[in-house]
Scaffold this active site. Sequence first.
Site, mmCIF file in Angstrom:
data_model
loop_
_atom_site.group_PDB
_atom_site.id
_atom_site.type_symbol
_atom_site.label_atom_id
_atom_site.label_comp_id
_atom_site.label_asym_id
_atom_site.label_seq_id
_atom_site.Cartn_x
_atom_site.Cartn_y
_atom_site.Cartn_z
ATOM 1 N N LYS B 76 -34.858 -113.468 79.984
ATOM 2 C CA LYS B 76 -34.039 -114.589 80.441
ATOM 3 C C LYS B 76 -34.573 -115.848 79.760
ATOM 4 C CE LYS B 76 -32.459 -116.739 84.811
ATOM 5 N NZ LYS B 76 -32.576 -116.698 86.288
ATOM 6 N N SER B 151 -28.222 -116.414 88.835
ATOM 7 C CA SER B 151 -28.276 -117.110 87.568
ATOM 8 C C SER B 151 -28.687 -116.214 86.391
ATOM 9 C CB SER B 151 -29.281 -118.264 87.648
ATOM 10 O OG SER B 151 -30.576 -117.781 87.874
ATOM 11 N N SER B 175 -30.936 -114.592 92.332
ATOM 12 C CA SER B 175 -30.549 -114.637 90.919
ATOM 13 C C SER B 175 -30.851 -113.381 90.110
ATOM 14 C CB SER B 175 -31.196 -115.840 90.238
ATOM 15 O OG SER B 175 -30.509 -117.015 90.570
#
Lengths: 95, 489, 477
Positions: B76, B151, B175
């Site tokens: 990420k 997210s 997330s």
Amino acid sequence: MKIDNEIVENIAELTQLEIAQEELSVIGDKMSEVLALVEEMQAVDTSGIEPVSNPLDVTQTLRPDIVTSEDNREIYQSFAPETRNGLYLVPKVID
Amino acid sequence: MMHNESITEQLHSLTIGKYSSKELTENYIHRIKQLKHLNCFISVLEESALQTAADADQARYKGKVGPLTGIPIAHKDIFCTKNIATTAGSQMLHNYIAPFDATVVIKIAAAGAITIGKTNMDEFAMGSSNETSYYGAVQNPWDTDRVPGGSSGGSAAAVAAGLCSAATGTDTGGSIRQPSAHCGITGLKPTYGRISRWGMIAFASSLDQAGPMTRTAEDAALLLALMAGGDPKDSTCIRDDVPNYLEYLNTTLEGARIGVCDDFFADGLEAKSEEVIQDALKIFEQLGATTKSVKLPHIKYSVPAYYVIAPAEASTNLSRYDGVRFGYRCKDPENLNDMFKRSRSEGFGDEVKRRIMTGAFTLSTGYYDAYYRKAQQIRRLIKNDFHQAFNEVDFLIGPTAPQPAFMLGEKTESHIDMYLQDIYTIAANLAGLPAMSIPIGFSSKLPVGLQLIGNYLAEGTILSAAHQYQKRTDWHKCFPMMTTSESQR
Amino acid sequence: MKWEPIIGLEIHVQLQTKSKIFSGASTVFGAEPNTQASSIDLGLPGVLPVVNAEVYPRAVAFGLSIGAEISRVSVFDRKNYFYPDLPKGYQITQMDKPIVVGGSVQISLENGISKEIQITRAHLEEDAGKSVHDEFASSTGIDLNRAGVPLLEIVSEPDMRSAKEAVAYARYIHQLVTYLGVSDGNMSEGSLRCDANVSIRPIGATKMGTRTEIKNVNSFRFLENAINFEISRQKAVLESGGHITQETRLYDPTRDETRSMRSKETAMDYRYFPEPDLLPISIDDEYIADIRKKMPELPREKAERFVNNYQLTKADADTLAFDPIIADYFEATVNICQDGKLAANWVRVEILGRLNKDTLEEKIIPVPSTELGKLLNRIKDQTINGKIAKEILDTLWSSPTFNLDEYIKDHELEQLSNSNALEPLIEEVLKQNPKQAEQFRQGKTKLIGFFVGQVMKETSGKANPQQVNELVLKKLS
């Protein structure tokens, strides 16, 4: 809790954000919505409850007093917006 | 096909020479290009990934094999990667090249893995649909008109679409789990502090936790064992030894006590999702577990408490983005104040600014006790509720999200609707408990996730439960039908 | 109208450590700009603070030395504000649960009286960086080498009533932290900086006036000047019917004035809350006991011992124990002359009297304690008298390298205690002052001093005053 324009302006100042005059009430309304959402909390009696500031109920580990960092100025300043003579530059500060 | 095999299967293929790491990596790179429209990646590291893959093949040939040698992993874009852009999905960091690697990145690289790219995400991890990214929304591989969740939407979509073997994610209020549910993959948020936060760009420090996003629970166990462990650079990191999670996996569910909380099935949970969850519960019972209703009286206050604590911490974590030392600076500032204000206002997106302001408000004089302190007290009550529950059950089960992936743009207008997407996931962050999402079926052709919540440091318990379930079912092996970017035009 | 100034100080003491409070960057003074600013000090994305273990023993030692309560659990908080030399946009400090709570110190004032100053708290925090305003025409340069340097902020109660008292208190804290090894105390390198809260009120009033805060004063002289300027300014404002604005002011030493800091004018709301990147710090009784064991004897303990061992008055003992250098000097002197009271008297009056107050920052006593001890021995064995001894001390002060006994012999300074030599002198004095002799016999006994004085003059001060006294009495009776 209703967030009026004055509060939005004050918070914008604290957080150093620029909010256009016509945006103030839009943001105020959105903030008010969030505060309405969190308002439910007030129904809970929390007297005498110790707040959690961290989910781990443990205590701190410490670091030995040793110098471990090297001089990385060149690398760190390679992505800085503006530097001169090793200093970070910002518009003149007037005290 | 190699791209939808689990890491465990790929390691076997690499060992027996069915294919090389270079072939595996090339295949992923090819797919990333083919499926570019999904917008899973902010950076693709084609050159260095192929080089590392070649090196990995050499190492394997020489018998120098680590636990992840030659496996392409995506990070990420919230994890700092040395000499590689690290943006946190924000314009604020569009030009930021981190000068060091996050501990997670170091550990995964040390295990022999290949960093294939940096995945798209909601700006500073603030969002539940991946639509707040400065780099554009991510499409859900199961339905490209839908969000992947957020997210960690880029990571979830990349794993689901077979663009990497696994990915890292971070979870502040859901997330990792929510996008895992929406994309039909396995995602684990460990106990708060189980994995070092060093080099992981902060959203809300007391809630943020990194974790693996994988095709299977077994892969999650493998990755967690490598990512977890004490770090002298993170004061809040748990120093306890890391168990061998893979050994836990074969613990049977015979006699396991599963807690089910009524609040998890309140109004707002989509009917078909509930049905699928009930089916999953039956499987767990067939595997020998018993279910028991448990009470978590304060869990309904999770969302309010979270939407005070997370923005409050974020508001100050994001003060460092001031245009002085790194990141975005506005053009031609008139004076210092103008530089601060315009750099921040132009560099941050609307949702981030809104959260900064809400957070600052709840910390301000006269409101601190009513909001921030109150929320932290409620957090204590939620923690206590779970503590009680774990006296009676081994882990809890419930939905991950109130409904499957929604349409792109569907909830961008109502941020409150968006906030309620985290309704089931937030409590585990507030209490700091390990929790994971696994795919358990479909609702209107969209994946549905099941959430398992374990006791402190009991990642082994939920991983083994998930693994036992995945041994019995095939939901985790379902793979989306996709068309290439070319054919989309 | 008569005004009473009310002064409280916040003293920032740099703790003596090799590395910073939350990072492994060096704290050595004078490095090239930003070469000692690590990723943590710069607040780069993804960094986390880890507390330097050495800041605790120092803060605890300070707390113990002032009789404070040591918090068994202390917590770091974030203090939020934007400033270009504050990299994270917040300072990590201790607000609600500081490490040191309460305590007090005894300061000695000029006229030999001492005063107790209460201390509110002392907390750990990180320093900010430095802004360089004069190097570039339209820019300010930021050097973050200081960012993250460990500080102990010592907050006093508003117990001081004059600039002199404030300076005496600041000096005391400076000496104490240096003595304890908590800080190197190097003022020119910024190891000790004061913020002064100043207000005035009519004498007799109980309500406090509005205060102003003078920021960042780094010398005792400037502190005294700044406070005095501020007191006069406030008097002038109030006496002309104005009112004082609560504000932060800066002292400008070149103009000897304080002026309002415009940049800090906007009402600040620091939004303190517990620093989530750090956990609470727990310390137990054993830890505290261990630090106590390693600490040098504290001034207040020392004073008590002086009273018990040397039969000093409490005031004398406090004065001598106040400063470790003076205390050691006093004890070394006693070791030689074996007379506590005599040594105390001489060190307090003669030695401290001669020390120029302005050199207190670097206290050097030119006469070694061995010499003073010998000198006092010569008084005790009646070789010389006190007056001559003071003159010798004056000489020693400017050139301390001579042999005392030879000097006394060479300059014929020995005390005249021989009756045969003194009696003719006394008779001569009586003969030359018949009127006074007559008055004495008629009962004006106070005149004894006059006769002794005359004899002392005749002997260039070398006569034994005690003996002269006795002989005069005998002659006149």
